[in-house]
Design an enzyme around this catalytic site. Structure first.
Site, PDB file in Angstrom:
ATOM      1  CG  ASP A  85       0.246   0.886  -6.237  1.00  0.00           C
ATOM      2  OD1 ASP A  85       0.328  -0.346  -6.372  1.00  0.00           O
ATOM      3  OD2 ASP A  85      -0.261   1.419  -5.227  1.00  0.00           O
ATOM      4  CD  GLU A 143      -1.880  -3.117  -2.041  1.00  0.00           C
ATOM      5  OE1 GLU A 143      -2.651  -3.395  -1.107  1.00  0.00           O
ATOM      6  OE2 GLU A 143      -0.799  -2.522  -1.867  1.00  0.00           O
ATOM      7  CD  GLU A 144       1.454   0.180  -1.004  1.00  0.00           C
ATOM      8  OE1 GLU A 144       0.803   0.304   0.037  1.00  0.00           O
ATOM      9  OE2 GLU A 144       2.411  -0.602  -1.127  1.00  0.00           O
ATOM     10  CG  HIS A 369       5.134   0.719   3.198  1.00  0.00           C
ATOM     11  ND1 HIS A 369       3.838   1.112   3.462  1.00  0.00           N
ATOM     12  CD2 HIS A 369       5.034  -0.267   2.276  1.00  0.00           C
ATOM     13  CE1 HIS A 369       3.004   0.376   2.735  1.00  0.00           C
ATOM     14  NE2 HIS A 369       3.705  -0.468   2.009  1.00  0.00           N
TER      15      HIS A 369
HETATM   16 NI    NI Z   1       2.622  -4.098  -1.112  1.00  0.00          NI
END
Ligand code: NI
Length: 403
Positions: A85, A143-144, A369
């Protein structure tokens, strides 16, 4: 590019798939998808695995894909995991393969994880005849957040055949290419969240005596919460309490009725997790009461900590040392970031590790990020080679399963 990356340990079969890995990664990077929306990504993954002729299950926990490389001989089953993702970040790298989806970006490197595991799938499929055991390739959604690992486990990803151990990697911009972070025991933190609602009594800003001002209570609370880690937790332990949200009030001349706070708690061990949670709750209620206000504390458990199994960590570290020519202790790369790989490692012994992907010369040095985050593709052959070596080493001598 003048980066010195050891190439001599990367076998020709791995070098032969690097082009695929780069092409796949750039394609995924162009079309990022958020958690549980990885429909195109899953299709790219499934198409590639189908070409390799591997038995496959699609649509696991929504968009997850699971495939098997079945060795010619009997043996244990090793799960290799990649997350697929992207993040709700607007990319500003200016790369020619930058995101085409406004507000979405592969800003954590999961595009690289997926591509590396696909490359490993091709190399492993090509050496099936020499493998004694089964490799289960797991491509995981979300996962996020809200997390795809647990729903995949609930849908039986650890069964048929039963998984003996699990390994995964994260490309890591804190480490230069050619370095790895591998550590036994707690490696990444439990990531819990909390909300605090401070309830006072609003009124005229010029007559604070007629109100219970929740802004002042909230301000004291933010400061008081800084003492939880510094005054409650053993200095030799690690924990974080961070307030990330503070909302209240609309006007210059009105004291509001309530203020909302929110944030995250990160810990490695269950006892510390409980201690910090209790202490935050106690402060919230106590500080509010001291000012004649009320406060509600809501706590939500996030991913558990990532705990690496000692024997599996030794196996992975051995592969890293021999490939990368590293000697002695590997650098301590533990972080209080969270990861839902934790659910796999709670269920079976395993190891999650960081593969250096930083390159200062090509601007691959922004934090994860960040809108300009990028990974150095020189790390890809190392990632594929490491996965293949871990499989070989595990099938040769699987560590005795501990209780
Ligand atoms: Ni990651």
């Amino acid at each position: 590019m003048t980066l010195v990356v050891p190439k001599q340990g990367v076998r020709p079969e791995v070098q032969a798939v690097v082009e695929d890995v780069i092409r796949l990664r750039r394609d995924l990077h162009r079309f990022p998808e958020l958690g549980f929306q990885e429909h195109r990504t899953a299709r790219v993954v499934a198409d590639y695995l189908e070409e390799l002729g591997l038995p496959m299950r699609k649509g696991v926990a929504g968009t997850g894909v699971v495939a098997l490389v079945e060795g010619a001989g009997p043996g244990p089953t090793l799960l290799l995991r990649a997350d697929m993702d992207a993040l709700p970040v607007h990319e500003s790298t200016g790369l020619e393969y930058a995101s085409t989806a406004p507000g979405k970006m592969h800003a954590c490197g999961h595009d690289g994880h997926t591509a590396i595991l696909l490359g490993a799938a091709r190399v492993l499929a090509g050496m099936k005849d020499r493998l004694n055991g089964t490799v289960k390739l797991v491509f995981q959604p979300a996962e996020e957040g809200p997390g795809g690992a647990q729903p995949m486990i609930e849908e039986g990803v650890l069964e048929n055949p039963p998984v003996d151990a699990a390994v995964g990697l994260h490309l890591w911009s804190d480490l230069p290419v050619g370095q790895v972070g591998v550590q036994s025991g707690p490696f990444m933190a439990a990531s819990d969240t909390f909300d605090i609602i401070v309830k006072g009594r609003g009124g005229h800003a010029a007559k604070p005596d007629q109100t219970v001002d929740p802004v002042v209570v909230a301000a004291h609370l933010v400061v008081a919460l800084q003492t939880v880690v510094s005054r409650t937790v053993d200095p030799l332990e690690s924990a974080v309490v961070t307030v990330t949200r503070m909302h209240g009030g609309e006007a210059y001349n009105v004291i509001p009725d309530q203020v909302e706070l929110g944030g995250t708690i990160r810990t490695f061990r269950p006892e510390i997790r409980q201690l910090v949670r209790d202490r935050v709750k106690g402060l919230v209620e106590g500080v509010a009461a001291g000012f004649g206000a009320e406060a509600e504390f809501r706590f939500e458990e996030g991913y558990p900590p990532v705990i690496n199994n000692p024997a599996m960590t030794e196996l992975v570290a051995g592969c890293c040392r021999s490939l990368l020519g590293l000697e002695g202790e590997l650098p301590d790369s533990r972080t209080l970031g969270g990861e839902d790989m934790a659910y796999f490692l709670n269920a079976v012994p395993g190891c999650y590790f960081f593969l250096g992907a930083r390159n200062d010369e090509t601007a691959c040095n922004y934090p994860h990020h960040h809108p300009r985050f990028n990974i150095c593709e020189e790390a890809f052959p190392l990632g594929v080679e490491l996965f293949v070596r871990v499989v070989e080493s595990f099938f040769d001598s699987p560590p005795a399963r501990e209780v």
